[in-house]
Design a protein around this motif. Sequence first.
Motif, PDB file in Angstrom:
ATOM      1  N   LEU A   3       0.873  -1.177   0.000  1.00  0.00           N
ATOM      2  CA  LEU A   3       0.000   0.000   0.000  1.00  0.00           C
ATOM      3  C   LEU A   3       0.906   1.222   0.000  1.00  0.00           C
ATOM      4  O   LEU A   3       1.623   1.474   0.957  1.00  0.00           O
ATOM      5  CB  LEU A   3      -0.909   0.005   1.230  1.00  0.00           C
ATOM      6  CG  LEU A   3      -1.756   1.259   1.400  1.00  0.00           C
ATOM      7  CD1 LEU A   3      -2.672   1.474   0.201  1.00  0.00           C
ATOM      8  CD2 LEU A   3      -2.585   1.190   2.663  1.00  0.00           C
ATOM      9  N   ILE A   4       0.884   1.936  -1.126  1.00  0.00           N
ATOM     10  CA  ILE A   4       1.803   3.055  -1.313  1.00  0.00           C
ATOM     11  C   ILE A   4       1.047   4.375  -1.211  1.00  0.00           C
ATOM     12  O   ILE A   4      -0.005   4.540  -1.812  1.00  0.00           O
ATOM     13  CB  ILE A   4       2.467   2.957  -2.707  1.00  0.00           C
ATOM     14  CG1 ILE A   4       3.188   1.618  -2.858  1.00  0.00           C
ATOM     15  CG2 ILE A   4       3.419   4.122  -2.938  1.00  0.00           C
ATOM     16  CD1 ILE A   4       3.761   1.384  -4.243  1.00  0.00           C
ATOM     17  N   GLU A   5       1.616   5.285  -0.424  1.00  0.00           N
ATOM     18  CA  GLU A   5       1.090   6.653  -0.385  1.00  0.00           C
ATOM     19  C   GLU A   5       2.093   7.516  -1.136  1.00  0.00           C
ATOM     20  O   GLU A   5       3.231   7.651  -0.694  1.00  0.00           O
ATOM     21  CB  GLU A   5       0.977   7.143   1.058  1.00  0.00           C
ATOM     22  CG  GLU A   5      -0.041   6.413   1.886  1.00  0.00           C
ATOM     23  CD  GLU A   5      -1.441   6.930   1.638  1.00  0.00           C
ATOM     24  OE1 GLU A   5      -1.602   8.143   1.515  1.00  0.00           O
ATOM     25  OE2 GLU A   5      -2.365   6.110   1.548  1.00  0.00           O
ATOM     26  N   ASN A   7       3.271  11.128  -3.029  1.00  0.00           N
ATOM     27  CA  ASN A   7       3.064  12.556  -3.255  1.00  0.00           C
ATOM     28  C   ASN A   7       3.521  12.849  -4.660  1.00  0.00           C
ATOM     29  O   ASN A   7       4.714  12.816  -4.931  1.00  0.00           O
ATOM     30  CB  ASN A   7       3.892  13.372  -2.265  1.00  0.00           C
ATOM     31  CG  ASN A   7       3.115  13.690  -1.034  1.00  0.00           C
ATOM     32  OD1 ASN A   7       2.028  14.244  -1.112  1.00  0.00           O
ATOM     33  ND2 ASN A   7       3.629  13.313   0.098  1.00  0.00           N
TER      34      ASN A   7
ATOM     35  N   ASP B   2       9.444  12.347  -6.692  1.00  0.00           N
ATOM     36  CA  ASP B   2       8.164  12.082  -6.038  1.00  0.00           C
ATOM     37  C   ASP B   2       8.402  11.209  -4.815  1.00  0.00           C
ATOM     38  O   ASP B   2       9.267  10.349  -4.808  1.00  0.00           O
ATOM     39  CB  ASP B   2       7.202  11.391  -7.016  1.00  0.00           C
ATOM     40  CG  ASP B   2       6.646  12.381  -8.033  1.00  0.00           C
ATOM     41  OD1 ASP B   2       6.373  13.524  -7.645  1.00  0.00           O
ATOM     42  OD2 ASP B   2       6.508  12.007  -9.206  1.00  0.00           O
ATOM     43  N   TYR B   3       7.609  11.479  -3.782  1.00  0.00           N
ATOM     44  CA  TYR B   3       7.801  10.856  -2.473  1.00  0.00           C
ATOM     45  C   TYR B   3       6.734   9.786  -2.254  1.00  0.00           C
ATOM     46  O   TYR B   3       5.545  10.068  -2.339  1.00  0.00           O
ATOM     47  CB  TYR B   3       7.716  11.957  -1.412  1.00  0.00           C
ATOM     48  CG  TYR B   3       7.892  11.513   0.014  1.00  0.00           C
ATOM     49  CD1 TYR B   3       8.814  10.531   0.354  1.00  0.00           C
ATOM     50  CD2 TYR B   3       7.160  12.094   1.035  1.00  0.00           C
ATOM     51  CE1 TYR B   3       8.983  10.145   1.672  1.00  0.00           C
ATOM     52  CE2 TYR B   3       7.325  11.715   2.361  1.00  0.00           C
ATOM     53  CZ  TYR B   3       8.238  10.736   2.671  1.00  0.00           C
ATOM     54  OH  TYR B   3       8.399  10.356   3.971  1.00  0.00           O
ATOM     55  N   LEU B   4       7.170   8.578  -1.988  1.00  0.00           N
ATOM     56  CA  LEU B   4       6.252   7.458  -1.771  1.00  0.00           C
ATOM     57  C   LEU B   4       6.429   6.920  -0.352  1.00  0.00           C
ATOM     58  O   LEU B   4       7.552   6.719   0.098  1.00  0.00           O
ATOM     59  CB  LEU B   4       6.554   6.299  -2.733  1.00  0.00           C
ATOM     60  CG  LEU B   4       6.096   6.343  -4.177  1.00  0.00           C
ATOM     61  CD1 LEU B   4       6.768   7.461  -4.937  1.00  0.00           C
ATOM     62  CD2 LEU B   4       6.385   5.025  -4.858  1.00  0.00           C
ATOM     63  N   ARG B   5       5.317   6.709   0.331  1.00  0.00           N
ATOM     64  CA  ARG B   5       5.384   6.011   1.623  1.00  0.00           C
ATOM     65  C   ARG B   5       4.542   4.766   1.462  1.00  0.00           C
ATOM     66  O   ARG B   5       3.457   4.817   0.894  1.00  0.00           O
ATOM     67  CB  ARG B   5       4.791   6.863   2.740  1.00  0.00           C
ATOM     68  CG  ARG B   5       5.312   8.272   2.763  1.00  0.00           C
ATOM     69  CD  ARG B   5       5.003   8.945   4.067  1.00  0.00           C
ATOM     70  NE  ARG B   5       5.839   8.361   5.093  1.00  0.00           N
ATOM     71  CZ  ARG B   5       5.781   8.728   6.389  1.00  0.00           C
ATOM     72  NH1 ARG B   5       4.923   9.625   6.773  1.00  0.00           N
ATOM     73  NH2 ARG B   5       6.575   8.161   7.261  1.00  0.00           N
ATOM     74  N   MET B   6       5.029   3.650   1.957  1.00  0.00           N
ATOM     75  CA  MET B   6       4.270   2.426   1.738  1.00  0.00           C
ATOM     76  C   MET B   6       4.429   1.419   2.866  1.00  0.00           C
ATOM     77  O   MET B   6       5.329   1.523   3.702  1.00  0.00           O
ATOM     78  CB  MET B   6       4.698   1.786   0.423  1.00  0.00           C
ATOM     79  CG  MET B   6       6.113   1.290   0.415  1.00  0.00           C
ATOM     80  SD  MET B   6       6.656   0.835  -1.228  1.00  0.00           S
ATOM     81  CE  MET B   6       6.968   2.437  -1.962  1.00  0.00           C
ATOM     82  N   GLN B   7       3.518   0.491   2.863  1.00  0.00           N
ATOM     83  CA  GLN B   7       3.579  -0.649   3.767  1.00  0.00           C
ATOM     84  C   GLN B   7       3.695  -1.854   2.853  1.00  0.00           C
ATOM     85  O   GLN B   7       2.851  -2.036   1.970  1.00  0.00           O
ATOM     86  CB  GLN B   7       2.279  -0.692   4.593  1.00  0.00           C
ATOM     87  CG  GLN B   7       2.278  -1.675   5.711  1.00  0.00           C
ATOM     88  CD  GLN B   7       3.057  -1.192   6.931  1.00  0.00           C
ATOM     89  OE1 GLN B   7       3.606  -0.109   6.942  1.00  0.00           O
ATOM     90  NE2 GLN B   7       3.127  -2.025   7.943  1.00  0.00           N
ATOM     91  N   VAL B  23      11.399   8.671  -5.840  1.00  0.00           N
ATOM     92  CA  VAL B  23      11.637   8.189  -7.205  1.00  0.00           C
ATOM     93  C   VAL B  23      11.977   9.381  -8.100  1.00  0.00           C
ATOM     94  O   VAL B  23      11.532  10.499  -7.853  1.00  0.00           O
ATOM     95  CB  VAL B  23      10.402   7.418  -7.758  1.00  0.00           C
ATOM     96  CG1 VAL B  23      10.180   6.145  -6.971  1.00  0.00           C
ATOM     97  CG2 VAL B  23       9.159   8.278  -7.766  1.00  0.00           C
TER      98      VAL B  23
END
Lengths: 257, 233
Positions: A3-5, A7, B2-7, B23
């Motif tokens: 699950l990627i958030e 920006n 671009d900034y990605l936050r993930m689980q 990325v």
Amino acid sequence: MALIEMNLYSEVLNLDIPVSIILPQNPEKPLKTFWLYHGSTGDHTLWIRYTNLERYARERGIAVVVVTAHKSMFTNMVHGQNYAEFLGVELVERLREVFPCLSAKREDNYVGGLSNGAYGCLRIGLGYPETFCAIGSFSGGDAADQYFTDDGTYRGRRHVLVFGEGNAAESEHGVKFLARRLVEKGGPFPSIYHAAGALEPSGQGDGLTWFFKDLPFEYQFEIFPGVAHEWKLWDAALFKWIDEILGIKPVTPVFYS
Amino acid sequence: MDYLRMQIQTHAPRTPLPVDMLVPGRGEKGPFKLAILLHDVAGNNTSWMRRYTVESVFEGSGTVVVMPSCLNSFYVNMYYGYDMLDYIVKEIAALCKGWFNMSDKPEDRLVAGYGMGGYGAVRAALEQPVAFGKAISINGLLEPDRFYDDPIPALKMEDVFGPKEFMLRSANHLPNAVRQLTLLGRKGLLPEITLCGGSEEDQRLYEALQKAGIPADLTTEDPMTVLAGKVRE
């Protein structure tokens, strides 16, 4: 599943836009992608918070992109930014640039939405039919086909910001306008799965059922019994739509009732 | 960028873990380099972005920057716990390759860390030289065996590394990892290791690396300048 958030900077909007992406880890082939839109008070987190979306994605091996479009109603705002151009062109191109694992084929891309997003996915799906082959519109219709005026109410002002004063049905905001324009051009025609709850105002299909009847679209309208304008309906309709697109027949056809 | 936050669902540690990524921005064409940035004790996936100006270091370098969260694991396959070394060495690059347009060359893959992450970066590069062409340790805790006698709060060394005698004989004791890599004798596939800092630990490891013929550098230059330079080589 990841699950990627993300920006994502949009040149069209000159804004950083939050996007949620559900992505299979180590995909073996280009991923079929569902692009989902939220309701008028929503954002990119709601589909994931209120439905079984990630479970469906995992079971079906698909990618899902959920994006925030603020109060734009997913169109090019008269007093605001060009959200339709962002959603229909820039977002798709940029995500495919970042994630080459997302399929770029029309037949692998589907746009869906609920309530305000139900109009939004019709707006984008019919506005960019070369990009999307299917539309899943849940609890909505041709939102532009009303007379809008800044009557001092929040609702009136919000609609004027998006559509301007007057009736926007015969412009690029109008679902029926876009559909007719597509018929004149001779396609390509996205399939349309239109769902509504029996207990909600748009339970009659918002006038689109009769409209699409005579046009060369593969149009299907379904009323879900016992549900209103609520997540229970959208969760069930989404799962049904995903399976219809992938050609998966549920074991029990009435699993959602 | 671009900034990605993930689980993500990890395979080696077998637990969902958060990962932050940067990325390359639009217009930057792949294949992209990979940089894995490892946090210190008590850190997580957010630590690098909070501590350093990561984005400005990597801007325009065509790099996918991965900032994982590996708990207080010292980035090893824990004696009692998670297999974090396998996660860093094998899994992250494979994950990126599945999603992004990544370069296959070892010299395009870098691992860097500060504190515990500095140890992790060197450990990972020595474990599998084809996994990372470059490793950078910033004030690395390169001799973690000293924490058996000088414990880190809430970190049981026995759980991470096993009994002290066991640890000192394993490849988690970096001089052993250096010897192990030299014994494998894979000339031309040796990682390039940069130690930022001037501690005695840095000095001792630097000498061991030199003795073993592994390309190494010891510097007191600003770590972000070093990192920015290495990623653009």
